[in-house]
Design a protein around this motif. Structure first.
Motif, PDB file in Angstrom:
ATOM      1  N   GLU A  57       5.853   2.519  -5.078  1.00  0.00           N
ATOM      2  CA  GLU A  57       6.481   1.413  -5.773  1.00  0.00           C
ATOM      3  C   GLU A  57       7.860   1.180  -5.188  1.00  0.00           C
ATOM      4  OE1 GLU A  57       7.749   0.358 -10.280  1.00  0.00           O
ATOM      5  OE2 GLU A  57       5.932   1.519  -9.947  1.00  0.00           O
ATOM      6  N   ASN A 106      -1.496   4.265   0.753  1.00  0.00           N
ATOM      7  CA  ASN A 106      -0.272   4.787   0.151  1.00  0.00           C
ATOM      8  C   ASN A 106       0.297   3.728  -0.777  1.00  0.00           C
ATOM      9  OD1 ASN A 106      -0.458   7.138   1.615  1.00  0.00           O
ATOM     10  ND2 ASN A 106       0.768   6.353   3.323  1.00  0.00           N
ATOM     11  N   VAL A 107       0.404   4.113  -2.013  1.00  0.00           N
ATOM     12  CA  VAL A 107       0.950   3.185  -2.988  1.00  0.00           C
ATOM     13  C   VAL A 107       2.296   3.732  -3.428  1.00  0.00           C
ATOM     14  CG1 VAL A 107       0.599   2.059  -5.208  1.00  0.00           C
ATOM     15  CG2 VAL A 107      -1.354   2.585  -3.749  1.00  0.00           C
TER      16      VAL A 107
END
Length: 154
Positions: free
Chosen positions: A134, A131-132
């Motif tokens: 930001e 899971n990226v």
């Protein structure tokens, strides 16, 4: 608890540590002396072109031949120096073969490492991407006056 037990234990521990430090100091000085002797030894230009294994074998063979042809060797056919030279020659030849085997194993390992590739099967059911998300830094989240609550007016 006996009052003399603590000083005796501390004294013996101190004596053991001092002995270990002295032993280490002596071994370091001996090693430094050996390094100094090997660095100060003159090297001939023809020695630099030969591999170290072949040079040591040739030196041992020449020493063995010189010992056999010397007059002291003629008096006693089986002198202890001849046996010692033969034993040294045998052990040097064994070290050379072992060194060559280890070098070939190292070359094979290096070839295997160069050919190694890491691949990820993204079409597999067990593949789950990370899971990226930001995230904003902590300072940008808090637009308040700071960490402390505002000062109360009297």
């Amino acid at each position: 608890m006996n009052s003399a037990l603590v000083p005796v234990a501390c004294g013996s521990a101190l004596a053991l540590m001092a002995g270990a430090a002295a032993s280490h100091w002596v071994s370091v000085r001996q090693t430094a002396a050996l390094v100094h002797v090997f660095r100060s030894a003159p090297s001939a230009p023809e020695r630099a072109t030969l591999p170290p294994e072949d040079e040591s074998i040739r030196e041992a063979k020449s020493l063995l031949a010189a010992a056999k042809t010397s007059p002291s060797a003629a008096d006693s056919p089986s002198s202890p120096t001849d046996a010692r030279f033969e034993q040294l020659l045998f052990s040097i030849e064994g070290l050379v073969t072992l060194n060559q085997e280890l070098r070939s194993q190292l070359e094979e390992t290096n070839r295997d490492l160069v050919a190694l590739q890491f691949q990820v099967d993204t079409h597999s059911e067990s593949f789950r991407p990370l899971n990226v998300v930001e995230e904003t830094p902590m300072m940008m989240i808090d637009d308040g006056p700071g960490v402390l609550p505002p000062r109360q007016t009297p």
